[in-house]
Design an enzyme around this catalytic site. Structure first.
Site, PDB file in Angstrom:
ATOM      1  N   LYS A  80       1.273   6.210 -17.611  1.00  0.00           N
ATOM      2  CA  LYS A  80       0.575   5.848 -16.371  1.00  0.00           C
ATOM      3  C   LYS A  80      -0.505   6.886 -16.081  1.00  0.00           C
ATOM      4  CE  LYS A  80       1.626   4.564 -11.548  1.00  0.00           C
ATOM      5  NZ  LYS A  80       2.681   4.455 -10.524  1.00  0.00           N
ATOM      6  N   SER A 155       3.008  -0.160  -8.308  1.00  0.00           N
ATOM      7  CA  SER A 155       1.720   0.280  -8.800  1.00  0.00           C
ATOM      8  C   SER A 155       1.683   0.515 -10.309  1.00  0.00           C
ATOM      9  CB  SER A 155       1.326   1.571  -8.089  1.00  0.00           C
ATOM     10  OG  SER A 155       2.196   2.625  -8.439  1.00  0.00           O
ATOM     11  N   SER A 179       7.449   1.331  -7.373  1.00  0.00           N
ATOM     12  CA  SER A 179       6.394   1.119  -8.370  1.00  0.00           C
ATOM     13  C   SER A 179       6.822   1.104  -9.830  1.00  0.00           C
ATOM     14  CB  SER A 179       5.296   2.160  -8.191  1.00  0.00           C
ATOM     15  OG  SER A 179       4.488   1.793  -7.103  1.00  0.00           O
TER      16      SER A 179
HETATM   17  N1  GLN Z   1       4.104  -0.643  -2.921  1.00  0.00           N
HETATM   18  C1  GLN Z   1       4.409   0.645  -2.387  1.00  0.00           C
HETATM   19  C2  GLN Z   1       3.173   1.259  -1.769  1.00  0.00           C
HETATM   20  O1  GLN Z   1       2.148   0.665  -1.840  1.00  0.00           O
HETATM   21  C3  GLN Z   1       5.014   1.506  -3.444  1.00  0.00           C
HETATM   22  C4  GLN Z   1       4.071   2.239  -4.298  1.00  0.00           C
HETATM   23  C5  GLN Z   1       4.707   3.188  -5.245  1.00  0.00           C
HETATM   24  O2  GLN Z   1       5.916   3.158  -5.475  1.00  0.00           O
HETATM   25  N2  GLN Z   1       3.898   4.053  -5.814  1.00  0.00           N
HETATM   26  O3  GLN Z   1       3.225   2.310  -1.201  1.00  0.00           O
END
Ligand code: GLN
Length: 487
Positions: A80, A155, A179
């Site tokens: 990532k 994400s 995410s």
């Molecule tokens: N969807 C969540 C957010 O937008 C989680 C994102 C994440 O785990 N990095 O904050």
């Protein structure tokens, strides 16, 4: 056995590499070729490191020839794009870091590379990991390999899509509010978020430091155990990293489900759960019982409070963490700043996307004097109540079983105009981050449109082995995790 080595799981690949039936270089070249044809439609990668990958593979082959390799030697990984990689551009999918090449390497990637793993490239994601659909990336949306008109989740959507589309053997993601698990569920792969502190955060670009945690995204629980084995452990460079021995996750995989108490939290099976997800979960519950688990209905009453709590605390931490992007030391800088104020203002206005700006404004607001007690302090108190709920549950059961997401992958663009709808899709994942617990998602079925459905297992603090072995038992008895999208 598959003739196409890009289809192999990590454990199968390691086996063939060790027996020298496959060379890492040949494998890397096969992936690079497949990425060339398939990635343009999926957009899973932001940056490829072709030369670094081939060189790494050649070195791995030498080690393997000399019988000096371990289970990760020569394994091609996708990383990532928020892990700092020395000499390889690291963008966090933001314009503000578009030109950033880190002078140092994250602890996790350092450990994996020392074990001989090979990095193919850096994967696409939501900008600064803020999002649930991968649509906030400066580099464009990632497409779900099962249906390219749909989101892969976020994400870590690029890593998930890369594993699902066989564009790497395994990948790294990060999970602040779901995410790793949410995109794993929506693309039909296995994704593990470890206990907060189990894996070092050093060299990970920070979003919400009290929640961020790195983890493996793989074809199976066995593969996740293999990666976690190397990723986990204390790191003096991360003050929040836990100084506890790392168990042998692979050896503990075969503990089985017999006699294990599996909690079924009522709040995760109430309104809002789609019919197809509900049915797949009901079938999975019966399979868990057939494998010897005892299902225990229970309640986690604070489940509903998790979204408002998270969307106060995570933006608060983000507003502080993202203050460093000011155009002075690194990253994007606006043209012709008139003075320092103009430099700060325009760099940030031009460099950040709209979701990131929304979070910075939200976070700044809830931390500001006069509102701090009403929002930030209150949310911290609710966070404790959420953690207490889980603690009480784990006095009765060994692990929890729940859906990962309320529904299967939605259409690209479906929720981009409605941030609240987008946030609500995190309902089953963010509680776990607030409580700091380990949890994973594994595939457990498909809906009528042939979209994958995810099952979530949540464990006690530091009991990654408990959820990995439960997932492994389920995967030995089912074949959902072996299915591939037609590409
Ligand atoms: N969807 C969540 C957010 O937008 C989680 C994102 C994440 O785990 N990095 O904050």
């Amino acid at each position: 056995m598959f003739s196409d080595p890009t289809r192999l799981s990590l454990s199968q690949t390691a086996d063939q590499l060790k027996k020298r039936q496959l060379s890492s270089e040949k494998l890397v070249l096969a992936f690079l070729e497949r990425i060339e044809t398939i990635n343009p439609e999926i957009n899973a990668y932001i940056t490829l490191d072709r030369i670094g990958a081939i060189r790494g593979a050649q070195e791995a082959d030498k080690r393997l020839d000399a019988k000096q390799g371990g289970p990760l030697t020569g394994i091609p990984l996708a990383i990532k794009d928020l892990f700092c990689t020395q000499g390889v551009r690291t963008t966090c999918a933001s314009k503000i870091l578009n030109n950033f090449t880190p002078p140092y390497e994250s602890t996790v990637t350092t450990r994996l590379k020392a074990a001989g793993a090979v990095m193919l490239g850096k994967t696409n994601m939501d900008e600064f990991a803020m999002g649930s659909s991968n649509e906030t990336s400066f580099f464009g949306s990632v497409k779900n390999p099962w249906d390219k008109s749909r989101i892969p989740g976020g994400s870590s959507g690029g890593s998930a899509a890369a594993v699902a589309a066989n564009l790497c053997t395994a990948a790294l993601g990060t999970d602040t509010g779901g995410s790793i698990r949410q995109p794993a569920a929506l693309t039909g792969i296995t994704g593990l978020k470890p206990t907060y502190g189990r894996v070092s955060r050093f060299g990970m670009i920070a979003f919400a430091s009290s929640l961020d945690q790195a983890g493996p995204m793989t074809q199976s629980a066995e593969d996740a155990a293999l990666l976690l084995q190397t990723m986990a452990g204390h790191d003096p460079k991360d003050a929040t990293s836990i100084n506890a021995p790392v168990p042998d996750y692979v050896a503990e995989l075969n503990t089985g489900l017999k006699g294990r108490k599996v909690g079924i939290p009522a709040e995760y099976f109430s309104e809002g759960l789609s019919q197809s997800v509900r049915e797949a979960l009901e079938t999975a519950k019966k399979q868990f019982e057939a494998l010897g688990a005892e299902l225990v209905p229970l309640s986690l009453p604070t489940t509903k409070q998790a979204i408002p709590t998270y969307y106060i605390l995570a933006p608060a931490e983000a507003s502080s963490n993202l203050a460093r992007y000011d155009g002075v030391r690194f990253g994007y800088r606006c043209d012709n700043p008139q003075d320092l104020r103009d430099l700060f203002f325009r760099t940030r206005a031009e460099g950040f996307g709209s979701e990131v700006k929304r979070r910075i404004m939200l976070g700044t607001y809830v931390l500001s004097s006069g509102y701090y007690d009403a929002y930030y302090r209150k949310a911290q108190k609710v966070r404790r109540l959420i953690a207490n709920d889980f603690k009480a549950a784990f006095e009765k059961v060994d692990l929890l079983l729940a859906p990962t997401t309320p529904d299967t992958a939605f259409k690209l663009g479906e929720k981009t105009d409605d941030p609240v709808q987008m946030y609500l899709s995190d309902i089953f994942t963010i509680n776990v981050n607030l409580a700091g617990l380990p949890a994973l998602s594994i595939p457990c079925g498909f809906d009528n449109a042939n979209l994958p459905i995810g099952l979530q297992l949540i464990g006690r603090p530091l009991d990654e082995s408990g959820i990995l072995s439960a997932a492994h038992a389920y995967q030995q008895a089912t074949d959902w995790h072996t299915r591939n999208p037609a590409l």
